[in-house]
Motif scaffolding. Structure first.
Motif, PDB file in Angstrom:
ATOM      1  N   ALA A 230     -13.791   6.438  -7.883  1.00 16.05           N
ATOM      2  CA  ALA A 230     -13.141   5.067  -7.753  1.00 16.05           C
ATOM      3  C   ALA A 230     -11.634   5.099  -8.084  1.00 16.05           C
ATOM      4  CB  ALA A 230     -14.200   3.998  -8.645  1.00 16.05           C
ATOM      5  N   LEU A 231     -11.057   6.088  -8.511  1.00 11.21           N
ATOM      6  CA  LEU A 231      -9.859   6.011  -8.764  1.00 11.21           C
ATOM      7  C   LEU A 231      -8.905   7.031  -7.971  1.00 11.21           C
ATOM      8  CD1 LEU A 231     -10.082   6.994 -12.754  1.00 11.21           C
ATOM      9  CD2 LEU A 231      -9.124   4.834 -11.696  1.00 11.21           C
ATOM     10  N   PHE A 232      -9.256   8.191  -7.445  1.00 15.89           N
ATOM     11  CA  PHE A 232      -8.389   9.244  -6.898  1.00 15.89           C
ATOM     12  C   PHE A 232      -8.753   9.598  -5.493  1.00 15.89           C
ATOM     13  CE2 PHE A 232      -8.860  10.462 -11.241  1.00 15.89           C
ATOM     14  CZ  PHE A 232      -7.501  10.255 -11.677  1.00 15.89           C
ATOM     15  N   VAL A 233      -7.542   9.748  -4.700  1.00 12.06           N
ATOM     16  CA  VAL A 233      -7.551  10.007  -3.316  1.00 12.06           C
ATOM     17  C   VAL A 233      -6.706  11.363  -3.319  1.00 12.06           C
ATOM     18  CG1 VAL A 233      -7.766   7.742  -2.474  1.00 12.06           C
ATOM     19  CG2 VAL A 233      -5.648   8.495  -2.954  1.00 12.06           C
ATOM     20  N   PRO A 234      -7.037  12.323  -2.168  1.00 17.65           N
ATOM     21  CA  PRO A 234      -6.446  13.714  -2.218  1.00 17.65           C
ATOM     22  C   PRO A 234      -4.966  13.352  -1.659  1.00 17.65           C
ATOM     23  CG  PRO A 234      -7.776  13.097  -0.166  1.00 17.65           C
ATOM     24  CD  PRO A 234      -8.024  11.961  -1.092  1.00 17.65           C
ATOM     25  N   ASP A 235      -4.189  14.146  -2.173  1.00 19.03           N
ATOM     26  CA  ASP A 235      -2.779  14.323  -2.143  1.00 19.03           C
ATOM     27  C   ASP A 235      -2.273  14.323  -0.611  1.00 19.03           C
ATOM     28  OD1 ASP A 235      -2.412  14.049  -4.644  1.00 19.03           O
ATOM     29  OD2 ASP A 235      -1.981  16.338  -5.136  1.00 19.03           O
ATOM     30  N   GLU A 236      -3.075  14.977   0.099  1.00 18.79           N
ATOM     31  CA  GLU A 236      -2.727  15.148   1.493  1.00 18.79           C
ATOM     32  C   GLU A 236      -3.180  14.167   2.370  1.00 18.79           C
ATOM     33  OE1 GLU A 236      -6.716  17.378   0.634  1.00 18.79           O
ATOM     34  OE2 GLU A 236      -4.757  17.109  -0.142  1.00 18.79           O
ATOM     35  N   ASP A 237      -3.882  13.047   1.983  1.00 20.27           N
ATOM     36  CA  ASP A 237      -4.310  11.904   2.767  1.00 20.27           C
ATOM     37  C   ASP A 237      -4.427  10.639   1.710  1.00 20.27           C
ATOM     38  OD1 ASP A 237      -4.858  10.389   4.753  1.00 20.27           O
ATOM     39  OD2 ASP A 237      -6.875  11.026   5.257  1.00 20.27           O
ATOM     40  N   PRO A 238      -3.447  10.371   0.994  1.00 19.19           N
ATOM     41  CA  PRO A 238      -3.570   9.223  -0.013  1.00 19.19           C
ATOM     42  C   PRO A 238      -3.919   7.937   0.756  1.00 19.19           C
ATOM     43  CG  PRO A 238      -1.538   9.721   0.248  1.00 19.19           C
ATOM     44  CD  PRO A 238      -2.057  10.646   1.119  1.00 19.19           C
ATOM     45  N   LEU A 239      -3.721   7.637   1.872  1.00 16.23           N
ATOM     46  CA  LEU A 239      -3.807   6.317   2.367  1.00 16.23           C
ATOM     47  C   LEU A 239      -5.188   6.359   3.492  1.00 16.23           C
ATOM     48  CD1 LEU A 239      -0.194   5.818   3.736  1.00 16.23           C
ATOM     49  CD2 LEU A 239      -1.350   5.100   1.619  1.00 16.23           C
ATOM     50  N   LEU A 240      -6.235   6.999   3.134  1.00 16.05           N
ATOM     51  CA  LEU A 240      -7.579   7.188   3.945  1.00 16.05           C
ATOM     52  C   LEU A 240      -8.064   5.643   3.953  1.00 16.05           C
ATOM     53  CD1 LEU A 240     -10.170   9.427   2.402  1.00 16.05           C
ATOM     54  CD2 LEU A 240      -8.130   8.639   1.182  1.00 16.05           C
ATOM     55  N   PHE A 241      -8.117   5.184   2.725  1.00 17.04           N
ATOM     56  CA  PHE A 241      -8.802   3.967   2.438  1.00 17.04           C
ATOM     57  C   PHE A 241      -8.356   2.673   3.080  1.00 17.04           C
ATOM     58  CE2 PHE A 241     -11.087   6.210  -0.931  1.00 17.04           C
ATOM     59  CZ  PHE A 241     -12.536   5.702  -0.751  1.00 17.04           C
ATOM     60  N   TYR A 242      -7.041   2.750   3.224  1.00 21.92           N
ATOM     61  CA  TYR A 242      -6.116   1.722   3.696  1.00 21.92           C
ATOM     62  C   TYR A 242      -6.439   1.701   5.297  1.00 21.92           C
ATOM     63  CZ  TYR A 242      -4.591   1.064  -1.045  1.00 21.92           C
ATOM     64  OH  TYR A 242      -4.456   0.742  -2.038  1.00 21.92           O
ATOM     65  N   ARG A 243      -6.463   2.811   6.092  1.00 23.71           N
ATOM     66  CA  ARG A 243      -6.662   2.973   7.323  1.00 23.71           C
ATOM     67  C   ARG A 243      -8.099   2.514   7.505  1.00 23.71           C
ATOM     68  NH1 ARG A 243      -4.623   8.447   6.919  1.00 23.71           N
ATOM     69  NH2 ARG A 243      -6.797   9.205   7.146  1.00 23.71           N
ATOM     70  N   ALA A 244      -9.074   2.831   6.766  1.00 30.87           N
ATOM     71  CA  ALA A 244     -10.511   2.115   6.877  1.00 30.87           C
ATOM     72  C   ALA A 244     -10.381   0.724   6.705  1.00 30.87           C
ATOM     73  CB  ALA A 244     -11.497   2.908   5.884  1.00 30.87           C
ATOM     74  N   ILE A 245      -9.646  -0.044   5.656  1.00 31.43           N
ATOM     75  CA  ILE A 245      -9.629  -1.210   5.246  1.00 31.43           C
ATOM     76  C   ILE A 245      -8.981  -2.174   6.736  1.00 31.43           C
ATOM     77  CG2 ILE A 245      -8.575  -3.068   3.894  1.00 31.43           C
ATOM     78  CD1 ILE A 245      -8.800  -0.902   1.602  1.00 31.43           C
ATOM     79  N   ALA A 246      -7.925  -1.397   7.206  1.00 38.13           N
ATOM     80  CA  ALA A 246      -7.464  -2.054   8.400  1.00 38.13           C
ATOM     81  C   ALA A 246      -8.436  -1.998   9.377  1.00 38.13           C
ATOM     82  CB  ALA A 246      -6.114  -1.118   8.861  1.00 38.13           C
ATOM     83  N   ALA A 247      -9.325  -1.229   9.683  1.00 34.55           N
ATOM     84  CA  ALA A 247     -10.367  -0.876  10.729  1.00 34.55           C
ATOM     85  C   ALA A 247     -11.394  -2.030  10.393  1.00 34.55           C
ATOM     86  CB  ALA A 247     -10.863   0.534  10.918  1.00 34.55           C
ATOM     87  N   TRP A 248     -11.675  -2.159   9.208  1.00 30.99           N
ATOM     88  CA  TRP A 248     -13.006  -3.142   8.960  1.00 30.99           C
ATOM     89  C   TRP A 248     -12.332  -4.681   9.399  1.00 30.99           C
ATOM     90  CZ3 TRP A 248     -17.887  -3.064   6.789  1.00 30.99           C
ATOM     91  CH2 TRP A 248     -18.372  -1.924   6.562  1.00 30.99           C
ATOM     92  N   SER A 249     -11.025  -4.724   8.739  1.00 28.33           N
ATOM     93  CA  SER A 249     -10.377  -6.002   9.088  1.00 28.33           C
ATOM     94  C   SER A 249     -10.297  -6.224  10.583  1.00 28.33           C
ATOM     95  CB  SER A 249      -8.864  -5.969   8.342  1.00 28.33           C
ATOM     96  OG  SER A 249      -9.225  -5.800   7.065  1.00 28.33           O
ATOM     97  N   GLY A 250      -9.875  -5.212  11.348  1.00 28.75           N
ATOM     98  CA  GLY A 250      -9.553  -5.303  12.735  1.00 28.75           C
ATOM     99  C   GLY A 250     -10.831  -5.842  13.379  1.00 28.75           C
TER     100      GLY A 250
END
Length: 303
Positions: A230-250
């Motif tokens: 619930a805290l950490f994301v990989p250094d190589e892809d730290p924005l993966l959740f935001y891409r998903a959130i943008a897709a859910w929103s769209g």
């Protein structure tokens, strides 16, 4: 044993983990929870003694605090937006900075609700989606603050969903007529999955956003006890959740849909770019009360 002595000894026992004032406050919080005392009881009642029957529970709780376990897990609850939420090590401990997101979401939801209320029984309810709901603190807070709003909370963790579903606000629900949120197991990183809810007027999220390389900057009581997924994301892809959130929103935005998400202050511009690239034409970085970039606000069109 005198309460004043217990407070002094307890603060000293935690001295290697916390600053003196914080250590003392933690022991006071423990006594308030287990004994029903106040922060000033030992001052106004210097002779206040802890009963023998209460000492084992206090000592067991102190043993947990000495390992660095957060007080919220030890006492099983946390204050958030003026309410007490049940928390376990399966969920993140709600933070004060997330209260701004709830306040802003409540303001928006209330405005939409009042705009639609003249239509009476034909009025469309305001619908809110809370992604990565965790303890349900965001979902419950919005639902309770704006009676009539319909909130759906999503998480992949069954343990977190059990905590969220188990929050007890039955008295407030009965008094206000508010609707309890619906909590659903779903993978936020899979925005194309079947999801029989929506559309949503407001999409909220406080997803994992701390990069692995930032672990060295974190306190042990967070790093060693709160759920890492619930805290950490990989250094190589730290924005993966935001891409998903943008897709859910769209996919699920209503015609008037808006979104709010908590973000990593180091990645404000990059996070803003994610939502802009997803087709949201009004995307703003918002600062918290420490003047740190903490949130992203987005919608389809600028007004």
């Amino acid at each position: 044993m005198l309460l004043s002595d217990f407070l002094k000894q307890g603060a000293q026992a935690l001295g290697s983990l916390y600053p003196e004032a914080e250590a003392r406050n933690l022991v006071q919080m423990l006594c308030q929870e287990l004994l029903g005392t106040k922060s000033y009881t030992h001052i106004v009642e210097p002779g206040y003694s802890i009963q023998e029957k209460d000492l084992p529970a206090l000592e067991a709780a102190m043993a947990r605090l000495k390992t660095g376990e957060p007080i919220q897990y030890v006492i099983g609850s946390c204050e958030f937006c003026g309410r007490r939420f049940h928390v376990t090590p399966s969920v993140l401990i709600p933070r004060p900075e997330t209260e701004w997101l709830v306040r802003e979401a409540t303001r928006i939801a209330d405005r939409l609700h009042r705009m639609r209320s003249p239509f009476g029984k034909n009025a469309e309810p305001v619908r809110v989606l809370d992604l990565c709901t965790g303890s349900g603190n965001i979902a419950w807070s919005v639902a309770l603050e704006v009676p009539g709003v319909q909130v759906v909370g999503v998480d992949l963790s069954e343990e977190a969903l059990e905590v969220a579903k188990g929050q007890d606000f039955s008295a407030e629900l009965k008094k206000t007529g508010a609707q309890a949120p619906v909590f659903v197991k779903a993978d936020v990183l899979d925005p194309e999955q079947e999801f029989p809810f929506g559309p949503f007027d407001l999409v909220l999220s406080n997803p994992p956003y701390i990069m692995e390389k930032e672990k060295a900057l974190m306190r042990p009581n967070v790093l060693n006890f709160e759920p890492s997924r619930a805290l950490f994301v990989p250094d190589e892809d730290p924005l993966l959740f935001y891409r998903a959130i943008a897709a859910w929103s769209g996919r699920f935005f209503s015609a008037d849909g808006m979104g709010l998400a908590e973000i990593n202050e180091e990645l404000g511009a990059e996070t803003q770019a994610v939502f802009s690239a997803a087709g949201f034409n009004d995307v703003q970085q918002v600062q918290d009360f420490f003047d740190k970039t903490r949130y992203i606000f987005y919608k389809r069109q600028a007004l």
